[in-house]
Scaffold this motif. Sequence first.
Motif, mmCIF file in Angstrom:
data_model
loop_
_atom_site.group_PDB
_atom_site.id
_atom_site.type_symbol
_atom_site.label_atom_id
_atom_site.label_comp_id
_atom_site.label_asym_id
_atom_site.label_seq_id
_atom_site.Cartn_x
_atom_site.Cartn_y
_atom_site.Cartn_z
ATOM 1 N N GLU A 103 -50.654 6.761 -40.967
ATOM 2 C CA GLU A 103 -51.334 5.566 -41.024
ATOM 3 C C GLU A 103 -50.350 4.552 -41.126
ATOM 4 O O GLU A 103 -50.464 3.455 -40.512
ATOM 5 C CB GLU A 103 -52.290 5.619 -42.257
ATOM 6 N N GLN A 104 -49.437 4.724 -41.696
ATOM 7 C CA GLN A 104 -48.045 3.923 -41.939
ATOM 8 C C GLN A 104 -47.380 3.285 -40.489
ATOM 9 O O GLN A 104 -47.351 2.512 -40.038
ATOM 10 C CB GLN A 104 -47.069 4.256 -42.789
ATOM 11 N N ILE A 105 -47.545 4.571 -39.699
ATOM 12 C CA ILE A 105 -46.911 4.141 -38.319
ATOM 13 C C ILE A 105 -47.691 3.679 -37.394
ATOM 14 O O ILE A 105 -47.517 2.660 -36.532
ATOM 15 C CB ILE A 105 -46.474 5.801 -37.661
ATOM 16 N N LYS A 106 -49.083 3.772 -37.564
ATOM 17 C CA LYS A 106 -50.078 3.251 -36.692
ATOM 18 C C LYS A 106 -50.134 1.694 -37.281
ATOM 19 O O LYS A 106 -50.036 0.769 -36.154
ATOM 20 C CB LYS A 106 -51.343 3.868 -36.949
ATOM 21 N N VAL A 107 -50.004 1.456 -38.496
ATOM 22 C CA VAL A 107 -50.057 -0.031 -38.797
ATOM 23 C C VAL A 107 -49.019 -0.779 -38.488
ATOM 24 O O VAL A 107 -48.893 -1.874 -37.903
ATOM 25 C CB VAL A 107 -50.147 0.036 -40.178
ATOM 26 N N GLU A 108 -47.709 -0.287 -38.668
ATOM 27 C CA GLU A 108 -46.310 -0.774 -37.985
ATOM 28 C C GLU A 108 -46.418 -1.051 -36.872
ATOM 29 O O GLU A 108 -45.551 -2.074 -36.219
ATOM 30 C CB GLU A 108 -45.102 0.211 -38.538
ATOM 31 N N ASN A 109 -46.982 -0.141 -35.883
ATOM 32 C CA ASN A 109 -46.897 -0.010 -34.268
ATOM 33 C C ASN A 109 -47.988 -0.886 -33.991
ATOM 34 O O ASN A 109 -48.085 -1.058 -32.540
ATOM 35 C CB ASN A 109 -46.733 1.042 -33.810
ATOM 36 N N LYS A 110 -48.951 -1.479 -34.682
ATOM 37 C CA LYS A 110 -50.183 -1.934 -33.897
ATOM 38 C C LYS A 110 -49.999 -3.582 -33.635
ATOM 39 O O LYS A 110 -49.021 -4.116 -34.591
ATOM 40 C CB LYS A 110 -51.125 -2.190 -35.192
ATOM 41 N N LEU A 111 -50.146 -3.596 -32.370
ATOM 42 C CA LEU A 111 -50.254 -5.068 -31.770
ATOM 43 C C LEU A 111 -51.222 -5.842 -32.310
ATOM 44 O O LEU A 111 -52.587 -5.384 -32.058
ATOM 45 C CB LEU A 111 -49.914 -4.762 -30.326
ATOM 46 N N GLU A 112 -51.096 -7.024 -32.409
ATOM 47 C CA GLU A 112 -52.209 -7.910 -32.513
ATOM 48 C C GLU A 112 -52.756 -8.354 -31.338
ATOM 49 O O GLU A 112 -52.204 -7.963 -30.250
ATOM 50 C CB GLU A 112 -51.634 -9.510 -33.109
ATOM 51 N N ILE A 113 -54.180 -8.712 -31.355
ATOM 52 C CA ILE A 113 -54.958 -8.858 -30.069
ATOM 53 C C ILE A 113 -54.164 -9.856 -29.322
ATOM 54 O O ILE A 113 -54.352 -9.758 -27.926
ATOM 55 C CB ILE A 113 -56.240 -9.152 -30.156
ATOM 56 N N TYR A 114 -53.627 -10.826 -29.636
ATOM 57 C CA TYR A 114 -53.155 -11.798 -28.923
ATOM 58 C C TYR A 114 -51.506 -11.664 -28.262
ATOM 59 O O TYR A 114 -50.963 -12.439 -27.674
ATOM 60 C CB TYR A 114 -52.982 -13.265 -29.568
ATOM 61 N N GLU A 115 -50.821 -10.665 -28.745
ATOM 62 C CA GLU A 115 -49.458 -10.274 -28.467
ATOM 63 C C GLU A 115 -49.596 -9.333 -26.891
ATOM 64 O O GLU A 115 -50.616 -8.626 -26.859
ATOM 65 C CB GLU A 115 -48.934 -9.353 -29.554
ATOM 66 N N ILE A 116 -48.609 -9.843 -26.322
ATOM 67 C CA ILE A 116 -48.437 -9.029 -25.066
ATOM 68 C C ILE A 116 -47.246 -8.190 -24.997
ATOM 69 O O ILE A 116 -46.169 -8.352 -25.485
ATOM 70 C CB ILE A 116 -48.076 -10.295 -24.053
ATOM 71 N N TYR A 117 -47.574 -6.926 -24.349
ATOM 72 C CA TYR A 117 -46.872 -5.917 -24.607
ATOM 73 C C TYR A 117 -45.914 -6.056 -23.245
ATOM 74 O O TYR A 117 -46.670 -5.976 -22.198
ATOM 75 C CB TYR A 117 -47.431 -4.541 -24.584
ATOM 76 N N ILE A 118 -44.743 -5.929 -23.362
ATOM 77 C CA ILE A 118 -43.784 -6.083 -22.073
ATOM 78 C C ILE A 118 -42.889 -4.847 -22.276
ATOM 79 O O ILE A 118 -42.107 -4.662 -23.314
ATOM 80 C CB ILE A 118 -42.883 -7.434 -21.942
ATOM 81 N N PRO A 119 -43.027 -3.948 -21.448
ATOM 82 C CA PRO A 119 -42.265 -2.727 -21.352
ATOM 83 C C PRO A 119 -40.628 -3.043 -21.512
ATOM 84 O O PRO A 119 -40.155 -3.852 -20.838
ATOM 85 C CB PRO A 119 -42.501 -1.811 -20.083
ATOM 86 N N ARG A 120 -39.796 -2.066 -21.948
ATOM 87 C CA ARG A 120 -38.503 -2.345 -22.131
ATOM 88 C C ARG A 120 -37.797 -2.529 -20.637
ATOM 89 O O ARG A 120 -38.337 -1.651 -19.933
ATOM 90 C CB ARG A 120 -37.873 -1.155 -22.804
ATOM 91 N N TYR A 121 -37.079 -3.366 -20.295
ATOM 92 C CA TYR A 121 -36.419 -3.258 -19.108
ATOM 93 C C TYR A 121 -37.273 -3.663 -18.031
ATOM 94 O O TYR A 121 -37.004 -3.441 -16.845
ATOM 95 C CB TYR A 121 -35.511 -1.874 -18.773
ATOM 96 N N PHE A 122 -38.242 -4.174 -17.994
ATOM 97 C CA PHE A 122 -39.260 -4.604 -17.360
ATOM 98 C C PHE A 122 -38.689 -5.674 -16.137
ATOM 99 O O PHE A 122 -38.902 -5.621 -15.022
ATOM 100 C CB PHE A 122 -40.568 -4.995 -17.808
ATOM 101 N N ASP A 123 -38.059 -6.600 -16.735
ATOM 102 C CA ASP A 123 -37.503 -7.590 -16.058
ATOM 103 C C ASP A 123 -36.328 -6.935 -14.792
ATOM 104 O O ASP A 123 -36.072 -7.628 -13.857
ATOM 105 C CB ASP A 123 -37.022 -8.783 -16.715
ATOM 106 N N GLU A 124 -35.739 -5.916 -15.343
ATOM 107 C CA GLU A 124 -34.702 -5.393 -14.592
ATOM 108 C C GLU A 124 -35.263 -4.609 -13.520
ATOM 109 O O GLU A 124 -34.682 -4.322 -12.293
ATOM 110 C CB GLU A 124 -33.853 -4.591 -15.199
ATOM 111 N N LYS A 125 -36.500 -3.885 -13.730
ATOM 112 C CA LYS A 125 -37.232 -2.889 -12.682
ATOM 113 C C LYS A 125 -38.141 -3.587 -11.930
ATOM 114 O O LYS A 125 -38.275 -3.195 -10.692
ATOM 115 C CB LYS A 125 -37.779 -1.860 -13.452
ATOM 116 N N PHE A 126 -38.795 -4.768 -12.317
ATOM 117 C CA PHE A 126 -39.948 -5.193 -11.357
ATOM 118 C C PHE A 126 -39.064 -6.341 -10.593
ATOM 119 O O PHE A 126 -38.507 -7.319 -10.999
ATOM 120 C CB PHE A 126 -40.758 -6.023 -12.444
ATOM 121 N N LYS A 127 -39.472 -6.132 -9.241
ATOM 122 C CA LYS A 127 -38.714 -7.314 -8.389
ATOM 123 C C LYS A 127 -39.498 -8.177 -7.781
ATOM 124 O O LYS A 127 -39.368 -9.250 -6.742
ATOM 125 C CB LYS A 127 -37.925 -6.264 -7.074
ATOM 126 N N GLY A 128 -40.780 -8.088 -8.168
ATOM 127 C CA GLY A 128 -41.788 -9.197 -7.669
ATOM 128 C C GLY A 128 -42.810 -8.420 -6.618
ATOM 129 O O GLY A 128 -42.551 -7.224 -6.249
#
Length: 122
Positions: free
Chosen positions: A90-115
């Motif tokens: 439960e603690q892990i779920k609460v700590e990792n829970k994103l708010e509805i307005y937060e956007i998840y951007i994967p790590r190194y996304f800007d390096e791997k995505f070339k458009g």
Amino acid sequence: MINYDKIVVVIYIRTYKDTYSYEDIKNYLGFSYTEVNDFIEDMTNEEMLEYNEDFILQVTEKGEQLLKQLNLQDISFEDLIVDYQEKMVEQIKVENKLEIYEIYIPRYFDEKFKGYGDKRLS
């Protein structure tokens, strides 16, 4: 004041009786073997645990009374572990829970995505 580790050991010894393991106690409490030996010795001096004629640890009447005072007489060691694991999940779920307005951007996304490039839909 009784400490939590003593309660855990009393419940553990009562649950597993003659199949207890110093290795388990060491791992659950985060003690070294020496610390486990000293801890068990302290608990036998306090008459919460005792060795029977086969030199196997068992809970004394004083240890059972402690559990009754704390209303833990019906608790097994597995109950403690399950409750702890559920609380940790439960603690892990609460700590990792994103708010509805937060956007998840994967790590190194800007390096791997070339458009999208110049490819146009026909």
